[in-house]
Every structure is written in structure tokens, then in C-alpha cells.
Write an enzyme that holds these catalytic residues in place. Structure first.
Site, mmCIF file in Angstrom:
data_model
loop_
_atom_site.group_PDB
_atom_site.id
_atom_site.type_symbol
_atom_site.label_atom_id
_atom_site.label_comp_id
_atom_site.label_asym_id
_atom_site.label_seq_id
_atom_site.Cartn_x
_atom_site.Cartn_y
_atom_site.Cartn_z
ATOM 1 N N CYS A 146 0.846 -1.190 0.000
ATOM 2 C CA CYS A 146 0.000 0.000 0.000
ATOM 3 C C CYS A 146 0.883 1.242 0.000
ATOM 4 O O CYS A 146 1.917 1.289 0.660
ATOM 5 C CB CYS A 146 -0.962 -0.002 1.181
ATOM 6 S SG CYS A 146 -0.385 0.849 2.654
ATOM 7 N N GLU A 147 0.455 2.222 -0.782
ATOM 8 C CA GLU A 147 1.296 3.410 -0.927
ATOM 9 C C GLU A 147 1.168 4.361 0.261
ATOM 10 O O GLU A 147 1.923 5.313 0.359
ATOM 11 C CB GLU A 147 0.981 4.132 -2.233
ATOM 12 C CG GLU A 147 -0.363 4.814 -2.294
ATOM 13 C CD GLU A 147 -0.582 5.496 -3.639
ATOM 14 O OE1 GLU A 147 0.115 5.153 -4.600
ATOM 15 O OE2 GLU A 147 -1.461 6.366 -3.713
ATOM 16 N N HIS A 148 0.245 4.096 1.159
ATOM 17 C CA HIS A 148 0.082 4.992 2.307
ATOM 18 C C HIS A 148 0.974 4.605 3.475
ATOM 19 O O HIS A 148 1.398 5.456 4.245
ATOM 20 C CB HIS A 148 -1.376 4.997 2.773
ATOM 21 C CG HIS A 148 -2.309 5.480 1.705
ATOM 22 N ND1 HIS A 148 -3.507 4.874 1.426
ATOM 23 C CD2 HIS A 148 -2.185 6.502 0.830
ATOM 24 C CE1 HIS A 148 -4.100 5.511 0.433
ATOM 25 N NE2 HIS A 148 -3.318 6.500 0.052
ATOM 26 N N HIS A 149 1.243 3.301 3.632
ATOM 27 C CA HIS A 149 2.002 2.844 4.804
ATOM 28 C C HIS A 149 3.185 1.962 4.442
ATOM 29 O O HIS A 149 3.920 1.525 5.319
ATOM 30 C CB HIS A 149 1.077 2.066 5.741
ATOM 31 C CG HIS A 149 -0.140 2.835 6.150
ATOM 32 N ND1 HIS A 149 -1.337 2.744 5.487
ATOM 33 C CD2 HIS A 149 -0.315 3.742 7.142
ATOM 34 C CE1 HIS A 149 -2.220 3.545 6.049
ATOM 35 N NE2 HIS A 149 -1.634 4.176 7.054
ATOM 36 N N GLN A 154 -5.781 -0.184 -3.781
ATOM 37 C CA GLN A 154 -6.483 -1.295 -4.420
ATOM 38 C C GLN A 154 -7.399 -0.835 -5.565
ATOM 39 O O GLN A 154 -7.544 -1.529 -6.570
ATOM 40 C CB GLN A 154 -7.284 -2.056 -3.356
ATOM 41 C CG GLN A 154 -7.801 -3.383 -3.871
ATOM 42 C CD GLN A 154 -8.521 -4.173 -2.809
ATOM 43 O OE1 GLN A 154 -7.989 -4.398 -1.728
ATOM 44 N NE2 GLN A 154 -9.735 -4.607 -3.112
ATOM 45 N N HIS A 175 -5.657 -6.109 3.845
ATOM 46 C CA HIS A 175 -4.676 -5.031 4.011
ATOM 47 C C HIS A 175 -4.009 -5.110 5.378
ATOM 48 O O HIS A 175 -4.646 -4.870 6.399
ATOM 49 C CB HIS A 175 -5.374 -3.674 3.848
ATOM 50 C CG HIS A 175 -5.850 -3.436 2.449
ATOM 51 N ND1 HIS A 175 -5.320 -2.470 1.645
ATOM 52 C CD2 HIS A 175 -6.781 -4.088 1.702
ATOM 53 C CE1 HIS A 175 -5.915 -2.509 0.459
ATOM 54 N NE2 HIS A 175 -6.798 -3.483 0.474
ATOM 55 N N CYS A 229 -1.933 -3.071 6.552
ATOM 56 C CA CYS A 229 -1.844 -1.755 7.188
ATOM 57 C C CYS A 229 -3.055 -1.497 8.067
ATOM 58 O O CYS A 229 -2.964 -0.797 9.072
ATOM 59 C CB CYS A 229 -1.657 -0.646 6.151
ATOM 60 S SG CYS A 229 -3.045 -0.400 5.048
HETATM 61 ZN ZN LIG Z 1 -2.090 1.399 3.991
#
Ligand SMILES: [Zn+2]
Length: 220
Positions: free
Chosen positions: A108-111, A149, A177, A179
Site C-alpha cells: 500500500c502506498e500509504h504505509h 487497491q 490489508h 496496514c
Molecule cells: Zn495502507
């Protein structure tokens, strides 16, 4: 210098390519990632989180991390034409083709934590079909990048649209996920379903229903 998901694979031909062997996997791949630099950053990362990169258990960790991340993001450096190769074949008929349960592993590009699951693909050909094994390669090409996603589903659908110019494409992604699970948030929604519908799959509800009913019956 930020390799966004849209810029992958285009203008990287001039960079140096190295062969890397992934420990314990027997897998070898070519990469243009600056492994030394990534390794130095991983060592610094360990320090910042309060670890000692010099302790025995961590001595080889920065090197492993660099290689693993080169692998986990290799999709940026792949091209659709190369991935598909010569596997587009002429075909008659317009029966829906459904490919269920293609495994994917992404970050995931956020975490920068993993999410993974299965991709289900349907399309209605318009004179061209694709060898079955290539769907997994296309999924992998987009999964091996930093992702969300929703975009993963859209990119897979658009790639199939580009390669086959079918009457329509449907892509459903089911992901878990880490994260969310590891940070203890939204545990009840840790399994996420997203989809992308193009052409007749978007315009025609009956087509979409047919695709989704294929996904419901039997095990993916
Ligand atoms: Zn994430």
C-alpha cells in the site's frame, strides 16, 4: 525523481541493470534500482527506529531489504508489450471469458505495508484473446508497485482493454490489508473488494451481472 505509478517502465532504459538473486527463493531478476543507496537507507531506517544495524541478526538486513524492495517494486520497470509478448491470438465468438482467483501481492502506498488477495477478470472478446498465463503477468506488473487497491483494479482493466480491444472488461479485486489489520483499525473491513468495469461491462447491467454471477459460483 518520484517514480509515480504512471511513469513506470518508460524512460529507464539508460540506467544500469544488475542481476539480483533473492535469498531463499531461487529467484533471479534484473533490476535498475540503486541497491547500494537503498541499502544505506535501510541501515539508517533501522537506526531511526531504535535498532542497532551492527548487531549480528541485522548485519545482512539492509542488503536483504534492498533486494526485496527492488523485487516488490519491479512492476515500475516492466512494460505491457514485454509482459504480453506474442500471446495475443485471433479468435471468433463473443462468449465471456472469465479468469478467476489470480493471486496478487502488493504494497500500500500509504504505509508501505503489504496488501494481497485475488483478482478476477472477465472480458468479452472482439476478435482477439490472450493466453491465460498472461493475465497473471499483467496482474503482477501492476501489483509490484506501490498501490491503492482501487487503482490496481483500474490499471489491470485498462491494460487488458489496451491489449485486446475487447467489447468490455471487468476486474474485481479482493484484498486483505495488513496496514489496517496491524494498526488495529477497521478490522471488520480488512477484506476489501474493489472493481473496475469498462465497455459493455460498464454499460450493460446484464453483462456485469453475468460476470459477477461467475464469481459467486464455485471456488475462486
Ligand atoms: Zn495502507
Amino acid at each position: 525523481m518520484s517514480p509515480g505509478p504512471q511513469s513506470g517502465g518508460q524512460e529507464r532504459g539508460s540506467m544500469e541493470r544488475k542481476m539480483v538473486e533473492l535469498e531463499d527463493t531461487g529467484l533471479t531478476f534484473a533490476t535498475e534500482v540503486d541497491l547500494e543507496r537503498l541499502q544505506a537507507l535501510a541501515a539508517e531506517w533501522l537506526q531511526v527506529i531504535g535498532e542497532d544495524p551492527g548487531r549480528e541478526g541485522l548485519l545482512k538486513t539492509p542488503e536483504r531489504v534492498a533486494k526485496a524492495w527492488a523485487f516488490l517494486t519491479r512492476g515500475y520497470r516492466q512494460r505491457l508489450e514485454e509482459v504480453v509478448g506474442g500471446a495475443v491470438f485471433p479468435a471468433e465468438g463473443s462468449e465471456m471469458v472469465v479468469v478467476k482467483g489470480v493471486e496478487f501481492y502488493s504494497m500500500c502506498e500509504h504505509h508501505l505495508l503489504p496488501f494481497f488477495g485475488k483478482v478476477h477478470i472477465g472480458y468479452i472478446p472482439d476478435g482477439k484473446i490472450l493466453g491465460l498465463s498472461k493475465f497473471a503477468r499483467i496482474v503482477d506488473m501492476f501489483a509490484r508497485r506501490l498501490q491503492v487497491q482501487e487503482r490496481l483494479a483500474v490499471q489491470i482493466a485498462e491494460a487488458i482493454q489496451e491489449v485486446l480491444e475487447p467489447q468490455g472488461v471487468g476486474v474485481v479485486v479482493e484484498g486483505v490489508h495488513l496496514c489496517m489489520m496491524m494498526r488495529g483499525v477497521e478490522k471488520q473491513h480488512s477484506r476489501t473488494v474493489t472493481s473496475a468495469m469498462l465497455g459493455v461491462f460498464r454499460e450493460n447491467q446484464k453483462t456485469r451481472e453475468e460476470f459477477l454471477s461467475h464469481l459467486r459460483d464455485g471456488t475462486a
